[in-house]
Write a protein that holds these residues in place. Structure first.
Motif, mmCIF file in Angstrom:
data_model
loop_
_atom_site.group_PDB
_atom_site.id
_atom_site.type_symbol
_atom_site.label_atom_id
_atom_site.label_comp_id
_atom_site.label_asym_id
_atom_site.label_seq_id
_atom_site.Cartn_x
_atom_site.Cartn_y
_atom_site.Cartn_z
ATOM 1 N N MET A 111 0.841 -1.188 0.000
ATOM 2 C CA MET A 111 0.000 0.000 0.000
ATOM 3 C C MET A 111 0.880 1.244 0.000
ATOM 4 O O MET A 111 1.739 1.422 0.848
ATOM 5 C CB MET A 111 -0.886 -0.005 1.248
ATOM 6 C CG MET A 111 -1.878 1.121 1.257
ATOM 7 S SD MET A 111 -2.854 1.055 2.748
ATOM 8 C CE MET A 111 -3.732 -0.493 2.492
ATOM 9 N N THR A 112 0.667 2.085 -0.941
ATOM 10 C CA THR A 112 1.463 3.305 -1.026
ATOM 11 C C THR A 112 0.806 4.412 -0.214
ATOM 12 O O THR A 112 -0.390 4.591 -0.263
ATOM 13 C CB THR A 112 1.572 3.769 -2.484
ATOM 14 O OG1 THR A 112 1.994 2.669 -3.256
ATOM 15 C CG2 THR A 112 2.552 4.914 -2.605
ATOM 16 N N VAL A 113 1.625 5.106 0.515
ATOM 17 C CA VAL A 113 1.089 6.175 1.361
ATOM 18 C C VAL A 113 1.474 7.522 0.783
ATOM 19 O O VAL A 113 2.614 7.758 0.435
ATOM 20 C CB VAL A 113 1.638 6.059 2.801
ATOM 21 C CG1 VAL A 113 1.188 7.249 3.630
ATOM 22 C CG2 VAL A 113 1.185 4.765 3.421
ATOM 23 N N SER A 114 0.517 8.372 0.625
ATOM 24 C CA SER A 114 0.797 9.754 0.239
ATOM 25 C C SER A 114 -0.146 10.651 1.019
ATOM 26 O O SER A 114 -1.005 10.177 1.745
ATOM 27 C CB SER A 114 0.585 9.948 -1.265
ATOM 28 O OG SER A 114 -0.776 9.762 -1.566
ATOM 29 N N MET B 193 -3.369 4.197 -5.238
ATOM 30 C CA MET B 193 -2.652 4.938 -4.213
ATOM 31 C C MET B 193 -3.653 5.601 -3.254
ATOM 32 O O MET B 193 -4.514 6.337 -3.694
ATOM 33 C CB MET B 193 -1.800 6.018 -4.880
ATOM 34 C CG MET B 193 -0.872 6.699 -3.933
ATOM 35 S SD MET B 193 0.236 7.836 -4.786
ATOM 36 C CE MET B 193 -0.829 9.178 -5.186
ATOM 37 N N GLN B 194 -3.516 5.310 -1.986
ATOM 38 C CA GLN B 194 -4.442 5.888 -1.011
ATOM 39 C C GLN B 194 -3.748 6.995 -0.228
ATOM 40 O O GLN B 194 -2.731 6.751 0.410
ATOM 41 C CB GLN B 194 -4.908 4.815 -0.038
ATOM 42 C CG GLN B 194 -6.002 3.926 -0.599
ATOM 43 C CD GLN B 194 -6.464 2.964 0.455
ATOM 44 O OE1 GLN B 194 -5.771 2.010 0.782
ATOM 45 N NE2 GLN B 194 -7.644 3.220 0.993
ATOM 46 N N PRO B 195 -4.313 8.223 -0.253
ATOM 47 C CA PRO B 195 -3.711 9.298 0.538
ATOM 48 C C PRO B 195 -3.982 9.094 2.017
ATOM 49 O O PRO B 195 -4.956 8.451 2.400
ATOM 50 C CB PRO B 195 -4.404 10.547 0.006
ATOM 51 C CG PRO B 195 -5.683 10.073 -0.576
ATOM 52 C CD PRO B 195 -5.471 8.673 -1.036
ATOM 53 N N THR B 196 -3.112 9.665 2.851
ATOM 54 C CA THR B 196 -3.246 9.504 4.299
ATOM 55 C C THR B 196 -4.081 10.638 4.883
ATOM 56 O O THR B 196 -3.826 11.799 4.609
ATOM 57 C CB THR B 196 -1.862 9.537 4.968
ATOM 58 O OG1 THR B 196 -1.054 8.560 4.342
ATOM 59 C CG2 THR B 196 -1.965 9.236 6.442
ATOM 60 N N ARG C 276 -1.893 10.554 10.237
ATOM 61 C CA ARG C 276 -0.594 9.891 10.353
ATOM 62 C C ARG C 276 -0.021 10.267 11.720
ATOM 63 O O ARG C 276 0.247 11.435 11.997
ATOM 64 C CB ARG C 276 0.329 10.369 9.233
ATOM 65 C CG ARG C 276 1.708 9.777 9.236
ATOM 66 C CD ARG C 276 2.498 10.416 8.070
ATOM 67 N NE ARG C 276 3.910 10.168 8.185
ATOM 68 C CZ ARG C 276 4.523 9.093 7.708
ATOM 69 N NH1 ARG C 276 3.840 8.183 7.065
ATOM 70 N NH2 ARG C 276 5.817 8.938 7.863
ATOM 71 N N PHE D 190 -6.234 5.898 6.244
ATOM 72 C CA PHE D 190 -6.241 6.375 4.862
ATOM 73 C C PHE D 190 -7.559 7.052 4.517
ATOM 74 O O PHE D 190 -8.613 6.708 5.058
ATOM 75 C CB PHE D 190 -5.953 5.195 3.920
ATOM 76 C CG PHE D 190 -4.632 4.563 4.226
ATOM 77 C CD1 PHE D 190 -3.460 5.174 3.823
ATOM 78 C CD2 PHE D 190 -4.558 3.381 4.954
ATOM 79 C CE1 PHE D 190 -2.231 4.607 4.144
ATOM 80 C CE2 PHE D 190 -3.339 2.822 5.273
ATOM 81 C CZ PHE D 190 -2.166 3.435 4.871
#
Lengths: 453, 323
Positions: free
Chosen positions: A1-4, B1-4, B7, B29
């Protein structure tokens, strides 16, 4: 899972004070309890003055009580007497004493903080909303008490506390100023309510703090405490309007009361603010802190009493009880002169002026073995006057009951032609004899030795 | 792609000597419904309070939508919710509560339709003019949710939103939350009901004594449950016990207080699923009818108990009553 990360949101600014104030006002006004209190303030004084004014038995113990069936303005002045004793402190309990505690009771602090985002603005909003509601209640009392008296009795003259006759215009101005003069002590008790509400949370003691303070100070006022201490207490400011009822006005105590009350209001509000800003709102177990209230609330207020007492003593030179023979004699002679002129007019006797009478008084407290000073019901005075063209002088005897706050009641003890009957026969029918029994007032801060008024 | 959306790194928060959070790392997320669960005093409400900006962590960092939260009450308008109850004013009606809050945020003027729409969403439009003082706990919860939805937040933080709700109310709240998530909003909620979390959440975080003991998809949590106890009711209890004794890797649970103990006809066994399959096959072969078969403790709850070390006797994961 990519975090952005997503785009940064705009940081939230606290809610404007205007909105917070409106929110708090909405909550206060929605309380049935406050609505009922407002209704009571709007109706009770009017009903009281209307009913009592028409009775034969009048509340003579209250200042102007014996005049309630003679002038519509007297009712408002009687209501004013009750205000300072318990009513206004009680109203500040209901409003300011609960404005913070209600959030503790409902468990809504976190919710409110999330919504407003500024403890400072929450405090200001609540304080302003409480002030607004308290002033609205006070305004209702003023309107009701005046309207009730004027509608049932009408606007007729009244003697001042020095005996001079006040006509409608002067009465209207004086009564409104008298009500205005109790705004500062009301603010002081409201601020104490805020302090109790912030410091003690849900505790009933927090809610009742203004009335507890009022009872304590009332007890102090009843004791023969030094005059500097007496006028340095906010409770005294509820009765300093009496100085407005003389000509010239005896305003020393009124100004001191104004300053003392506003100082109390400012300090108590500041202490409440400081306690509020230091509170940990994440602590769910918080239920007020008695120790914190004593250290951060009561001790500074007690220190304020000490400082203001010292300041008053230094500024005025006032010592002892403030009730001295010379002051009492001067006040009694002045009142007698004015009231004698009034009696003369009502009886259609040859006109005479106060100056022509050259009235003097000699007073004595409980015989020769007691110093002629201080309050008590054992003052005995002899008033002497001279009528124009007469060779002999007239004398009248009065028993005086002098209260520690400077108010006295002079009770005529002869001769019966002057002050023996409670009524006199006038062309308009029977009327109260102004010289039979009357209220008077000595300014506790008046210091003849310093030549001050 | 999942934005946060959220965090957190090394979040620590103490109240006096009590450590409420101890180095918590958390990623939530965007568009996700994330559940927080844990026994009393685990730190759930403290964590939710930090997300709402009610307090600052003593140590560690917290970012919401990429913006670091560096002081209390400095969160964004996009974050809303409640902790420790919905915070309503009983003397105001449901509509007045929402209108006053909307007005506080500067959104009220001329937008009473929005308030009514929110009341409709949570099923309270019919009682909009009633004072909140007469509302049940469930109705208050729903109104609190409506209040949190004012201004359409992008992150919704809810402490026990299903508390006190009847099944219909619960379904309604679930629908609102899933609709929000479908629309891209993020929801972080706590619950003491594992079945609620399983039905609603994409991921759950399990807290125990201020530390995270599990964080991930719900299905993964179920796998953490280890060997489960199963309760069987058969047509021949004695025969079934004999068969169970002969089944490899399976043991009978005896002398242990459980709901099954109240019933002499029930058999409680423990073992891997393969062994349970074997037992079923043997019972069928022995002509013993199986009338009931199920885990004594549901898998998610069992995982909770296993991961938090909570005893079965106190296995009810109830509402967190402390911070």
């Amino acid at each position: 899972m990519t975090v952005s990360t997503v785009e940064a949101p705009v940081q939230r600014r606290p809610v404007a004070l205007r909105r917070g104030y409106r929110f708090e006002l909405t909550k206060l006004v929605s309380q049935w309890r406050l609505r009922l209190v407002f209704l009571a303030c709007l109706l009770a004084p009017a009903v009281y003055t209307a009913v009592i004014s028409r009775q034969t038995s009048l509340p003579a113990d209250a200042l102007y009580g014996r005049w309630m069936n003679q002038s519509g303005w007297a009712g408002s002045l009687v209501i004013l007497v009750f205000m300072g004793t318990l009513v206004l402190p009680l109203l500040t309990c209901v409003v300011a004493g609960d404005v913070f505690a209600v959030e503790d009771r409902l468990g809504t602090w976190r919710h409110l903080l999330v919504a407003v985002r500024s403890p400072r603005r929450i405090f200001l909003s609540k304080a302003l909303a409480a002030l607004t509601v308290t002033m609205a209640l006070l305004a209702a009392l003023v309107v009701s008490s005046i309207a009730g008296g004027l509608i049932s009795i009408g606007s007729h003259p009244l003697p001042g506390l020095d005996g001079h006759v006040m006509e409608s215009g002067e009465l209207a101005r004086t009564v409104l100023l008298a009500w205005l003069s109790i705004v500062p002590p009301t603010l002081a008790f409201s601020a104490v309510g805020l302090l109790g509400s912030v410091a003690l949370g849900r505790s009933p003691l927090g809610l009742l703090m203004p009335i507890v303070l009022a009872l304590v100070l009332e007890g102090v006022q009843l004791m023969p405490v030094p005059v500097a201490l007496r006028v340095a207490l906010p409770m005294n400011a509820f009765i300093t309007y009496r100085g407005l009822l003389t000509t010239p006005g005896q305003l020393g105590s009124l100004w001191v009361g104004l300053v003392v009350s506003l100082t109390w209001a400012a300090l108590a509000t500041f202490l409440a603010y400081r306690l509020f800003m230091r509170r940990d709102f994440t602590d769910l177990a918080y239920d007020g802190s008695g120790r914190r209230f004593v250290v951060a609330g009561l001790v500074p207020l007690a220190a304020l009493v000490a400082v203001t007492t010292a300041a008053v003593a230094a500024a005025t030179g006032a010592t002892g009880s403030g009730i001295e023979r010379s002051k009492l004699e001067a006040a009694l002679a002045t009142s007698f002169s004015h009231l004698y002129v009034l009696q003369t007019e009502e009886l259609h006797r040859p006109a005479v002026t106060e100056a022509q009478l050259q009235a003097t008084a000699r007073c004595d407290k409980a015989g020769d073995r007691v110093v002629d000073t201080g309050p008590g019901a054992d003052w005995r005075c002899v008033v002497t006057w001279t009528l124009p063209g007469a060779t002999a002088t007239g004398t009248a005897i009065y028993q005086l009951d002098v209260a520690a706050d400077g108010r006295y009641v002079a009770d005529g003890d002869g001769p019966k032609e002057v002050n023996g009957f409670f009524q006199i026969h006038t062309s308009r029918g029977d009327a109260p004899n102004p010289l039979w029994q009357f209220d008077g007032f000595v300014d506790l801060l008046d210091n003849p030795s310093k030549g001050t008024q | 792609m999942q934005p946060t959306a959220v965090r957190a790194r090394g979040l620590t928060k103490a109240f006096g000597d009590v450590i409420a959070l101890d180095g918590v790392d958390l990623d939530v997320f965007a568009g996700q419904i994330h559940g927080l669960v844990g026994p009393n005093g685990a730190g759930k409400t403290t964590l939710l309070g930090l997300l709402l900006g009610l307090a600052m962590a003593d140590d560690g960092t917290l970012e919401i939508f990429g913006t670091r939260v560096d002081r209390a009450l400095a969160g964004s308008w996009n974050v809303a919710g409640f902790v420790d109850g919905p915070g309503l004013y009983p003397t105001l009606t449901a509509r007045q509560n929402l209108a006053a809050l909307a007005s506080l945020r500067g959104e009220a003027e001329g937008r009473s339709a929005d308030v009514d729409e929110l009341l409709d969403r949570v099923g309270l439009l019919e009682v909009a003019a009633d004072p909140v003082g007469g509302f049940s706990l469930g109705m208050r919860q729903r109104l609190g949710l409506a209040a949190a939805l004012l201004g359409e937040p992008r992150l919704l933080v809810l402490d026990e939103p299903a508390n006190g709700l009847d099944p219909a109310g619960k379904r309604q709240v679930h629908r609102v939350l899933t609709d929000l998530a479908d629309a891209g909003a993020t929801v972080v909620l706590s619950s003491h009901r594992m079945d609620d979390l399983a039905a609603l959440c994409d991921e759950v975080t399990l807290l125990s004594a201020g530390r995270i003991v599990f964080s991930g998809p719900v299905r993964k949590l179920a796998a953490e449950s280890g060997e489960l106890d199963y309760r069987l009711v058969t047509s021949d209890p004695e025969g079934a016990r004999r068969v169970a004794d002969d089944t490899p890797a399976l043991s009978q649970v005896a002398g242990r207080r459980s709901p099954a103990q109240a019933d002499d006809q029930a058999l409680v066994v423990r073992g891997p699923e393969e062994s349970l399959d074997g037992l079923v096959a043997r019972l069928v072969a022995a002509d013993i009818a199986i009338r009931e078969l199920g885990p004594v403790v549901p898998p998610l709850e069992a995982a909770f108990l296993a991961l938090t070390g909570t005893d079965i006797d106190s296995s009810t994961v109830d509402e967190e009553s402390t911070r």
